[in-house]
Scaffold this motif. Structure first.
Motif, short mmCIF file in Angstrom:
data_model
loop_
_atom_site.label_atom_id
_atom_site.label_comp_id
_atom_site.label_asym_id
_atom_site.label_seq_id
_atom_site.Cartn_x
_atom_site.Cartn_y
_atom_site.Cartn_z
N ARG A 192 16.50 -105.71 -24.77
CA ARG A 192 16.95 -104.76 -23.75
C ARG A 192 17.40 -103.45 -24.41
NH1 ARG A 192 20.69 -107.85 -21.44
NH2 ARG A 192 19.02 -108.95 -20.36
N LEU A 193 18.11 -103.58 -25.53
CA LEU A 193 18.56 -102.38 -26.23
C LEU A 193 17.39 -101.61 -26.83
CD1 LEU A 193 21.71 -103.86 -28.00
CD2 LEU A 193 21.70 -102.21 -26.12
N ALA A 194 16.40 -102.34 -27.34
CA ALA A 194 15.22 -101.67 -27.91
C ALA A 194 14.50 -100.85 -26.85
CB ALA A 194 14.28 -102.72 -28.51
N ASN A 195 14.38 -101.40 -25.66
CA ASN A 195 13.73 -100.67 -24.56
C ASN A 195 14.57 -99.48 -24.11
OD1 ASN A 195 11.57 -102.47 -24.52
ND2 ASN A 195 12.53 -103.81 -23.02
N ARG A 196 15.88 -99.70 -24.08
CA ARG A 196 16.79 -98.65 -23.60
C ARG A 196 16.77 -97.42 -24.50
NH1 ARG A 196 23.41 -99.37 -23.30
NH2 ARG A 196 23.90 -97.13 -23.08
N PHE A 197 16.71 -97.64 -25.82
CA PHE A 197 16.82 -96.52 -26.74
C PHE A 197 15.48 -96.06 -27.33
CE2 PHE A 197 21.12 -98.48 -27.03
CZ PHE A 197 21.84 -97.40 -26.54
N ALA A 198 14.39 -96.59 -26.80
CA ALA A 198 13.07 -96.21 -27.31
C ALA A 198 12.82 -94.72 -27.12
CB ALA A 198 11.98 -97.03 -26.61
N ALA A 199 13.32 -94.18 -26.02
CA ALA A 199 13.11 -92.75 -25.74
C ALA A 199 13.84 -91.86 -26.74
CB ALA A 199 13.58 -92.42 -24.32
N GLU A 200 14.83 -92.41 -27.43
CA GLU A 200 15.56 -91.65 -28.45
C GLU A 200 15.01 -91.92 -29.85
OE1 GLU A 200 19.78 -92.18 -28.09
OE2 GLU A 200 19.68 -92.32 -25.91
N ASP A 201 13.85 -92.54 -29.91
CA ASP A 201 13.17 -92.85 -31.18
C ASP A 201 14.02 -93.73 -32.09
OD1 ASP A 201 10.90 -91.36 -30.52
OD2 ASP A 201 11.85 -89.50 -31.16
N LYS A 202 14.87 -94.54 -31.51
CA LYS A 202 15.64 -95.49 -32.30
C LYS A 202 14.83 -96.78 -32.40
CE LYS A 202 20.01 -93.57 -30.63
NZ LYS A 202 21.27 -93.81 -29.86
N GLU A 203 14.52 -97.17 -33.62
CA GLU A 203 13.75 -98.40 -33.84
C GLU A 203 14.72 -99.57 -33.94
OE1 GLU A 203 10.65 -100.45 -37.05
OE2 GLU A 203 11.18 -98.32 -37.23
N ILE A 204 14.64 -100.49 -33.00
CA ILE A 204 15.57 -101.63 -32.94
C ILE A 204 14.76 -102.91 -32.93
CG2 ILE A 204 17.35 -102.77 -31.55
CD1 ILE A 204 18.04 -99.98 -30.41
N VAL A 205 15.01 -103.76 -33.95
CA VAL A 205 14.26 -105.00 -34.08
C VAL A 205 15.22 -106.18 -34.19
CG1 VAL A 205 12.34 -103.83 -35.24
CG2 VAL A 205 14.16 -104.90 -36.61
N PHE A 206 14.70 -107.35 -33.90
CA PHE A 206 15.44 -108.60 -34.05
C PHE A 206 15.51 -108.93 -35.54
CE2 PHE A 206 15.60 -113.37 -33.33
CZ PHE A 206 16.83 -113.37 -32.70
N LEU A 207 16.67 -109.35 -36.02
CA LEU A 207 16.85 -109.57 -37.46
C LEU A 207 15.91 -110.63 -38.02
CD1 LEU A 207 18.31 -109.09 -40.11
CD2 LEU A 207 20.13 -110.60 -39.33
N ASP A 208 15.70 -111.69 -37.26
CA ASP A 208 14.85 -112.78 -37.74
C ASP A 208 13.44 -112.62 -37.19
OD1 ASP A 208 14.15 -115.10 -39.03
OD2 ASP A 208 14.94 -116.42 -37.51
N LYS A 209 12.43 -112.96 -37.97
CA LYS A 209 11.05 -112.86 -37.49
C LYS A 209 10.73 -113.92 -36.45
CE LYS A 209 9.12 -112.84 -41.60
NZ LYS A 209 8.08 -112.77 -42.66
N THR A 210 11.53 -114.99 -36.41
CA THR A 210 11.31 -116.06 -35.43
C THR A 210 12.10 -115.74 -34.16
OG1 THR A 210 11.09 -117.69 -37.19
CG2 THR A 210 11.53 -118.52 -34.97
N VAL A 211 11.40 -115.70 -33.03
CA VAL A 211 12.04 -115.40 -31.76
C VAL A 211 13.05 -116.49 -31.41
CG1 VAL A 211 11.64 -115.16 -29.29
CG2 VAL A 211 10.07 -114.10 -30.91
N CYS A 212 14.23 -116.09 -30.95
CA CYS A 212 15.26 -117.09 -30.62
C CYS A 212 16.12 -116.61 -29.46
CB CYS A 212 16.13 -117.40 -31.83
SG CYS A 212 17.34 -118.69 -31.52
N PHE A 213 15.90 -117.20 -28.29
CA PHE A 213 16.78 -116.97 -27.15
C PHE A 213 17.90 -118.01 -27.18
CE2 PHE A 213 14.30 -113.92 -24.76
CZ PHE A 213 12.99 -114.18 -25.11
N CYS A 214 18.97 -117.74 -26.45
CA CYS A 214 19.99 -118.76 -26.22
C CYS A 214 19.46 -119.65 -25.11
CB CYS A 214 21.32 -118.13 -25.82
SG CYS A 214 22.57 -119.35 -25.39
N SER A 215 19.05 -120.87 -25.46
CA SER A 215 18.35 -121.73 -24.50
C SER A 215 19.21 -122.09 -23.30
CB SER A 215 17.87 -123.01 -25.21
OG SER A 215 18.96 -123.71 -25.76
N THR A 216 20.51 -122.32 -23.51
CA THR A 216 21.36 -122.69 -22.38
C THR A 216 21.67 -121.48 -21.50
OG1 THR A 216 23.25 -122.51 -23.88
CG2 THR A 216 22.40 -124.71 -23.44
#
Length: 399
Positions: free
Chosen positions: A329-353
């Motif tokens: 959500r933050l990556a999408n929000r700040f994309a217009a400001e050319d801020k590159e925001i990535v998830f620290l781990d290459k493996t996708v991980c949501f909070c399942s609960t």
């Protein structure tokens, strides 16, 4: 030669654990729960958004919807306010005229909202199976046994419990009953300072529940302690796996608990992202392991992470160590400001609960309330509530 066998029906009865994992039963001592009764529309149902809007409009000011930062976008869309667990509980308490509080988060958060809101307000959790693995790692029985161990070691009178907000109402009540306080990831230092000031600074100790990483990181990074000042109490081992000497020498007695999402991040994750993205800023949550926190550029709560990215210069690069819904959500929000925001781990991980709260469950809860039926109400018993509220009030009074 082919051997043909005839399958015979097996007289197998599902165990309580199997039913629990399938969402078919409830465990009263756990944060996991039951499925919603009745039929739920599929997530792809094109009418879901309109149905949610219609039900929320019909309820009007009678309902107040809270959305935790880790929720799906489809749920956040219908939240009246967003925030971390404690901010949302306080937001609920600030709306005494709302008859229904629909908490899009997890079980312990809804409990906290019920503790802090009025008796005439009803808190609803759209899916009772939305629990928290960290909160589940400390049961009331285990913590009571730990206190017995501390008493036998002759140090209980020197120990002040400090429990993370991410804990059950029972653990909050234990904390309040034994003179302790609650903390969040943003005020953990203030909570520990307060706890150590309750007795002799030379002999005072803290029992930190249930997240060992937040406790360790705060003690070492913010209070200047050493790792040797910390011991880990393992509730699955006799006497916590610790000797009397270890308990007496320790300043921080950390519960062996952790966040299943933040615990995924490793030092390799940090090294890898630095190699892939030159000049990247690594920003992680203090629930991460100590070696990850030590290697990061910045460390802070969910709210801190959001504010840091808001203040970041255009074109800056960030690797964020927290739950994926928020990072995306933050990556999408700040994309217009050319801020590159990535998830620290290459493996996708949501909070399942946390992701158990989806649009079908939210629609079901809202439509039920609009029809005059309260579903999945979270209600903390009065005795538990009184001690838990005492611990929360101590936190609110922190200097």
């Amino acid at each position: 030669m082919r051997v043909v066998t005839t399958a015979q029906p097996l007289d197998v009865q599902p165990t309580p654990l199997a039913l629990l994992l399938l969402g078919r039963e409830a465990d009263p001592k756990s944060e996991r729960g039951v499925e919603c009764p009745g039929d739920l529309p599929a997530p792809s149902d094109p009418d879901l958004v309109e149905r949610a809007r219609a039900a929320k409009a019909k309820l009007g000011d009678r309902v107040f919807v809270l959305g935790h930062h880790y929720q799906r976008d489809e749920v956040i869309e219908f939240a009246d306010v967003t925030g971390d667990s404690f901010k949302l509980a306080r937001d609920a308490a600030a709306r005494p005229d709302a008859e229904y509080i629909v908490f899009c988060g997890v079980h312990f958060m809804a409990e906290s909202a019920d503790i802090l809101t009025g008796d005439d307000q009803q808190v609803v959790l759209p899916d009772l199976a939305a629990g928290c693995s960290m909160a589940d790692m400390a049961s009331a029985e285990q913590v009571a046994e730990c206190w017995d161990v501390l008493t036998e070691a002759g140090i209980a009178e020197q120990v002040v419990p400090v429990s993370y907000m991410n804990s059950s109402a029972d653990i909050k009540a234990f904390t309040g009953k034994h003179g302790g306080t609650i903390c969040t990831s943003s005020n953990a230092k203030r909570a520990l300072d307060w706890a150590f000031a309750q007795g002799d600074p030379e002999t005072s100790k803290v029992l930190f529940l249930p997240d060992q990483h937040l406790g360790r990181n705060t003690a070492v990074r913010d209070l200047g302690m050493s790792l040797d000042d910390c011991v880990v109490y393992n509730p699955h081992k006799p006497k916590g796996g610790l000797t009397v000497e270890q308990l007496r020498a320790a300043k921080m007695i950390l519960w062996r608990g952790h966040c299943s999402v933040h615990g995924r991040f490793s030092l390799d994750s940090v090294n890898d992202v630095r190699a892939r993205i030159p000049d990247v800023n690594v920003l992680v949550h203090p629930e991460c392991k100590h070696e990850v926190v030590a290697a990061a550029d910045q460390v802070g709560s969910t709210e801190y992470i959001i504010k840091a990215l808001e203040a970041a210069p255009r074109g800056s690069k960030w690797a964020i160590g927290t739950e994926l819904n928020l990072v995306r959500r933050l990556a999408n929000r700040f994309a217009a400001e050319d801020k590159e925001i990535v998830f620290l781990d290459k493996t996708v991980c949501f909070c399942s609960t946390m992701n158990r709260i989806d649009l079908p469950h939210l629609v079901w809860a809202l439509e039920s309330l609009a029809a005059g039926k309260v579903v999945n109400r979270i209600e903390v018993d009065k005795e538990t509530e009184s001690f838990a509220k005492l611990a929360l009030e101590r936190m609110l009074a922190l200097p």
